[in-house]
Scaffold this active site. Structure first.
Site, PDB file in Angstrom:
ATOM      1  N   ASP A   1       0.814  -1.210   0.000  1.00 42.45           N
ATOM      2  CA  ASP A   1       0.000   0.000   0.000  1.00 42.45           C
ATOM      3  C   ASP A   1       0.852   1.266   0.000  1.00 42.45           C
ATOM      4  O   ASP A   1       2.024   1.254   0.388  1.00 42.45           O
ATOM      5  CB  ASP A   1      -0.892   0.035   1.253  1.00 42.45           C
ATOM      6  CG  ASP A   1      -2.016  -0.984   1.185  1.00 42.45           C
ATOM      7  OD1 ASP A   1      -2.054  -1.803   0.234  1.00 42.45           O
ATOM      8  OD2 ASP A   1      -2.868  -0.970   2.109  1.00 42.45           O
ATOM      9  N   ASP A   2       0.211   2.360  -0.384  1.00 37.38           N
ATOM     10  CA  ASP A   2       0.669   3.737  -0.133  1.00 37.38           C
ATOM     11  C   ASP A   2       1.771   4.264  -1.047  1.00 37.38           C
ATOM     12  O   ASP A   2       2.181   5.408  -0.886  1.00 37.38           O
ATOM     13  CB  ASP A   2       1.114   3.941   1.337  1.00 37.38           C
ATOM     14  CG  ASP A   2      -0.023   3.715   2.327  1.00 37.38           C
ATOM     15  OD1 ASP A   2      -1.151   3.441   1.880  1.00 37.38           O
ATOM     16  OD2 ASP A   2       0.227   3.787   3.538  1.00 37.38           O
TER      17      ASP A   2
ATOM     18  N   HIS B   1      -5.981   3.084  -4.200  1.00 33.47           N
ATOM     19  CA  HIS B   1      -5.937   3.217  -2.732  1.00 33.47           C
ATOM     20  C   HIS B   1      -6.340   4.649  -2.338  1.00 33.47           C
ATOM     21  O   HIS B   1      -5.931   5.129  -1.287  1.00 33.47           O
ATOM     22  CB  HIS B   1      -4.529   2.885  -2.240  1.00 33.47           C
ATOM     23  CG  HIS B   1      -4.415   2.665  -0.755  1.00 33.47           C
ATOM     24  ND1 HIS B   1      -5.292   1.910  -0.028  1.00 33.47           N
ATOM     25  CD2 HIS B   1      -3.492   3.116   0.143  1.00 33.47           C
ATOM     26  CE1 HIS B   1      -4.919   1.900   1.251  1.00 33.47           C
ATOM     27  NE2 HIS B   1      -3.836   2.630   1.382  1.00 33.47           N
TER      28      HIS B   1
ATOM     29  N   HIS C   1      -5.381   9.386   0.755  1.00 30.59           N
ATOM     30  CA  HIS C   1      -5.378   8.559   1.963  1.00 30.59           C
ATOM     31  C   HIS C   1      -6.233   9.094   3.118  1.00 30.59           C
ATOM     32  O   HIS C   1      -5.813   9.056   4.284  1.00 30.59           O
ATOM     33  CB  HIS C   1      -3.944   8.320   2.447  1.00 30.59           C
ATOM     34  CG  HIS C   1      -3.744   6.972   3.089  1.00 30.59           C
ATOM     35  ND1 HIS C   1      -3.989   6.746   4.430  1.00 30.59           N
ATOM     36  CD2 HIS C   1      -3.357   5.785   2.584  1.00 30.59           C
ATOM     37  CE1 HIS C   1      -3.730   5.482   4.712  1.00 30.59           C
ATOM     38  NE2 HIS C   1      -3.356   4.867   3.598  1.00 30.59           N
TER      39      HIS C   1
ATOM     40  N   HIS D   1       3.587  -2.315   3.095  1.00 27.88           N
ATOM     41  CA  HIS D   1       3.597  -0.951   2.576  1.00 27.88           C
ATOM     42  C   HIS D   1       4.857  -0.718   1.752  1.00 27.88           C
ATOM     43  O   HIS D   1       5.917  -1.239   2.101  1.00 27.88           O
ATOM     44  CB  HIS D   1       3.518   0.059   3.722  1.00 27.88           C
ATOM     45  CG  HIS D   1       2.211  -0.016   4.448  1.00 27.88           C
ATOM     46  ND1 HIS D   1       1.950  -0.983   5.382  1.00 27.88           N
ATOM     47  CD2 HIS D   1       1.076   0.726   4.333  1.00 27.88           C
ATOM     48  CE1 HIS D   1       0.705  -0.827   5.827  1.00 27.88           C
ATOM     49  NE2 HIS D   1       0.157   0.191   5.206  1.00 27.88           N
TER      50      HIS D   1
END
Ligand code: ZN
Length: 398
Positions: free
Chosen positions: A209-210, A260, A264, A354
């Site tokens: 992620d991210d 995603h 955020h 991540h």
């Protein structure tokens, strides 16, 4: 020089006196000549506990460089000359507890190689992953009254809302309240909500992620490339816009890019239009760089509500959560990431990592843990696939 030696001696004594107190899980790296029996004895656990902890298949052998997670010490192998009093001091366990747990009638009669069970330790409380609904704090509310009202543990409320000062609630503040478990959601939305695949298969999926950033994401891509492991990257739109080359590289190397959100946020605190913008802007950034519109989404923090679930379903997205949380954002330590991950891995697993984070956050341990984790899972017979292949769903819309 003499001072230095005594300094190290003191350190050593401190380490030795603490080592018997270590009750947390540990990492063991298999070396040649190791057997489950020897390892079990070395750590004071049973072979069965090692097998269960690592989900080893029946009759599987262990190989050098494989990682094993060793559970908390549960037994003590009596050595020649031991007395119960010495043992209780050595392993820091109350002697009466030892006698009771092992139903010892005559404390003078213990013998070498006898296996003594140790009293059970308190376990960390597991917090169930759920969707959430929001609740606006009214005057007179306390965490206790809210926990009673919704039938939710206070700890769970504190974690879900990242509450620092439980006594200082602000009237009007929005709280996330647990709604449905991930299992319930996958039953309610069988074609649009997933947190694992077929548990009888040998396939598992790494997810990151991210990203994309230019520091850790490229290193992760290097490792995956070297080991020929495909993965799924849940990217942020604003970071794709900033680092389009990394996004392009990700797709070129056989990985899947998924949505995603743009920036955020906690989607559950936004209105429909803002949620829509977060997702669409990200799709536009993907379209400008790596290509086709993704059909997979993971909401930031995994936070979702039934309302947002409906919205995402109408937008033709499949929501991908996870079954294994490496907690790499919290524990940037190779061994701790292994301890967090391996015991939860089984067939069909979706593993959360991540590939980027905050400005000052390091993900070096994530980069470093991958070769060992990949090797260990491959020798256990697992095959790495992208999430769409794991779940047999399309990765892209159109
Ligand atoms: Zn995230």
């Amino acid at each position: 020089m003499k001072n230095k030696i005594s300094f190290y001696a003191i350190i050593l004594i401190i380490i030795l006196s603490f080592s018997s107190l270590i009750l947390a899980d540990q990492v063991h790296r298999v070396s040649s000549g190791d057997s489950l029996y020897l390892i079990a004895r070395e750590y004071g656990v049973t072979i069965e506990e090692i097998i269960n902890k690592n989900n080893l298949k029946n009759g599987s052998s262990i190989v050098p460089r494989q990682v094993l997670i060793i559970p908390e010490k549960s037994v003590y192998y009596v050595q020649a000359g031991d007395t119960l009093a010495q043992i209780s001091e050595k392993i820091d366990v109350n002697m009466d507890d030892l006698i009771e747990v092992n139903k010892i009638t005559n404390p003078g009669l213990i013998y070498p190689d006898q296996i003594l069970k140790l009293p059970e330790q308190k376990k960390e409380q597991y917090i169930m992953k759920t969707s959430v609904k929001t609740y606006r704090i009214k005057s007179g509310d306390t965490l206790y009254s809210i926990s009673q009202k919704f039938g939710v543990a206070i700890n769970n409320l504190i974690t879900l809302n990242n509450i620092q000062e439980p006594k200082n609630l602000t009237i009007g503040q929005k709280l996330n309240i647990p709604e449905y478990t991930f299992s319930e959601l996958s039953t309610m939305y069988p074609t649009n909500f997933f947190h694992h695949g077929d548990t009888t298969s040998n396939k598992i999926a790494l997810t990151f992620d991210d990203g994309p950033d230019t520091k850790y994401t490229p290193q992760i891509l290097d490792v995956l490339n070297k080991h020929e492991v495909p993965a799924t990257f849940f990217y942020l739109g604003k970071r794709i816009q900033k680092n389009p080359q990394v996004a392009i590289r990700t797709v070129q190397e056989g990985h899947v890019i998924a949505n995603h959100s743009w920036s955020h946020p906690e989607l559950t605190r936004l209105n429909d239009l803002k949620v829509y913008d977060e997702i669409k802007e990200t799709e536009i950034a993907i379209a400008k760089s790596s290509g086709p519109q993704t059909g997979l989404i993971r909401p930031p923090y995994g936070l979702i509500s039934q309302k947002i679930m409906e919205q995402l379903k109408n937008l033709n997205y499949r929501v991908i959560q996870w079954s294994v949380d490496s907690r790499d954002w919290q524990d940037q330590d190779v061994d701790q990431i292994l301890i967090n991950s391996i015991p939860d891995i089984q067939g069909g697993g979706i593993i959360l990592f991540h590939s980027a984070g905050g400005k000052k956050q390091s993900f070096q341990a994530t980069v470093d843990v991958l070769p060992e984790l990949i090797y260990t899972l491959e020798v256990q017979g697992y095959e790495f696939v992208t999430v769409d292949e794991l779940l047999d769903i399309p990765a892209y819309n159109n």
